[in-house]
Design an enzyme around this catalytic site. Structure first.
Site, PDB file in Angstrom:
ATOM      1  N   GLU A   1      -2.287 -14.291   0.446  1.00  0.00           N
ATOM      2  CA  GLU A   1      -1.912 -13.391   1.547  1.00  0.00           C
ATOM      3  C   GLU A   1      -3.155 -12.987   2.323  1.00  0.00           C
ATOM      4  O   GLU A   1      -4.179 -12.639   1.731  1.00  0.00           O
ATOM      5  CB  GLU A   1      -1.228 -12.134   0.992  1.00  0.00           C
ATOM      6  CG  GLU A   1      -0.729 -11.206   2.104  1.00  0.00           C
ATOM      7  CD  GLU A   1      -0.208  -9.868   1.578  1.00  0.00           C
ATOM      8  OE1 GLU A   1       0.714  -9.865   0.732  1.00  0.00           O
ATOM      9  OE2 GLU A   1      -0.750  -8.833   2.006  1.00  0.00           O
TER      10      GLU A   1
ATOM     11  N   GLU B   1      -0.453  -7.588  -5.814  1.00  0.00           N
ATOM     12  CA  GLU B   1      -1.695  -6.804  -5.695  1.00  0.00           C
ATOM     13  C   GLU B   1      -1.736  -5.663  -6.702  1.00  0.00           C
ATOM     14  O   GLU B   1      -1.229  -4.565  -6.432  1.00  0.00           O
ATOM     15  CB  GLU B   1      -1.846  -6.245  -4.268  1.00  0.00           C
ATOM     16  CG  GLU B   1      -2.055  -7.326  -3.233  1.00  0.00           C
ATOM     17  CD  GLU B   1      -2.275  -6.786  -1.817  1.00  0.00           C
ATOM     18  OE1 GLU B   1      -2.106  -5.568  -1.589  1.00  0.00           O
ATOM     19  OE2 GLU B   1      -2.608  -7.602  -0.934  1.00  0.00           O
TER      20      GLU B   1
END
Ligand code: IDC
Length: 281
Positions: A203, A115
């Site tokens: 995710e 991320e």
């Protein structure tokens, strides 16, 4: 379509990287496990982590996935450093090593940055990708490579406007936490998918974005219908018994395999229902 489970940080919850654990996940209907290796946090690969131990966990994880006929994602879990370029030299060496080892494996997927956040732009991510992808491709010509998108892997629209070029089998990630992210992020996913962007949800959780709060089953179900309608793969965070809502096991469960329904948290029970109802093989 791949559906499965992400480990928590390998440095913190190594006990679930076992053949029996992966076999249990497979018996629930999972066909992928994601190995989350934090890079920056305490115990991180690029900070004070034990690199040898972390690599051994990744290698064992790949083997257990293979033994159980599952895909496996090697996740370079960029988070609190924000900009993946901070440790791109370490990433290049790591991924070259992995790709050299797994060039002949058909079940390995490389996720080069979990991320990007804290202001890291798509330009930053593209630059990082241009550095790291060649170190994978010099050994492994066709493995799928997942690239995180800005703003905690939500801004897939950036990749639509300016995709990574010059390589095949590149996909972009979108992450969501169902109690926080609803229609707005779903709309971003739809427009990017409608524009033809290859998306992988590497995710997601069904609680709040901080990994805690409350689970939101209605929102979670609406996300799964959406992902199913596009055939997009999804991997649920996280395989641990940590006392947080995004853990798949209850804090009381100290088993590392052979989980029963009662061992599962609210998110775990929900995921069990999703996985078992999707089994096709
Ligand atoms: C969280 C864990 C938590 C841990 C924290 C470390 O659930 O136990 O203390 O990381 O920073 C993400 C990240 C993922 C987060 C998760 C929940 O990829 O590492 O895990 N999350 O906050 N993105 C959105 C949510």
């Amino acid at each position: 379509q791949l559906r499965g489970v992400s480990t928590h940080g390998l440095a913190w919850y190594p006990q679930y990287v076992t053949n029996d654990c992966f076999a249990t996940l497979k018996s629930f209907g999972a066909n992928v496990v994601r190995l989350a290796m934090y890079t920056y946090e305490s115990g991180g690969y690029c900070t004070d982590g034990d690199r040898q131990q972390l690599e051994t966990l990744v290698q064992n994880g790949v083997q257990y996935a293979l033994n159980n006929d599952m895909y496996v994602i090697i996740d370079w879990h960029v988070l609190n450093e924000g900009n993946p370029n901070r440790y791109s030299d370490v990433a290049k060496t790591f991924f070259a090593k992995m790709a050299q080892q797994y060039a002949s494996y058909n079940n390995v997927i490389y996720e080069i940055c979990n991320e990007p956040c804290k202001g890291a732009t798509w330009g930053d991510v593209k630059f990082y990708a241009s550095e790291v992808i060649p170190s994978i491709r010099s050994y492994d010509k066709d493995a799928v490579i997942l690239i995180g998108t800005p703003n905690w892997s939500q801004d897939v629209g950036e990749a639509v406007k300016d995709p990574v070029t010059g390589y095949d089998n590149i996909m972009y990630t979108l992450h969501f936490y169902a109690a926080t992210h609803k229609e707005d992020l779903q709309n971003k996913l739809k427009s990017a998918a409608d524009a033809g962007l290859p998306i992988f949800v590497s995710e997601f959780g069904i609680c709040s974005a901080d990994g805690n709060g409350q689970v939101d089953i209605d929102s979670a179900n609406s996300w799964i219908s959406l992902l199913d309608s596009y055939g997009i793969s999804y991997v649920c965070w996280n395989l641990s018994n940590k006392d947080e809502k995004s853990a798949l096991l209850t804090p009381a469960c100290d088993k590392t395999s052979g989980f029963t329904y009662e061992d599962l948290s609210d998110e775990g029970k929900w995921l069990y229902g999703v996985l078992t109802s999707h089994v096709t093989q």
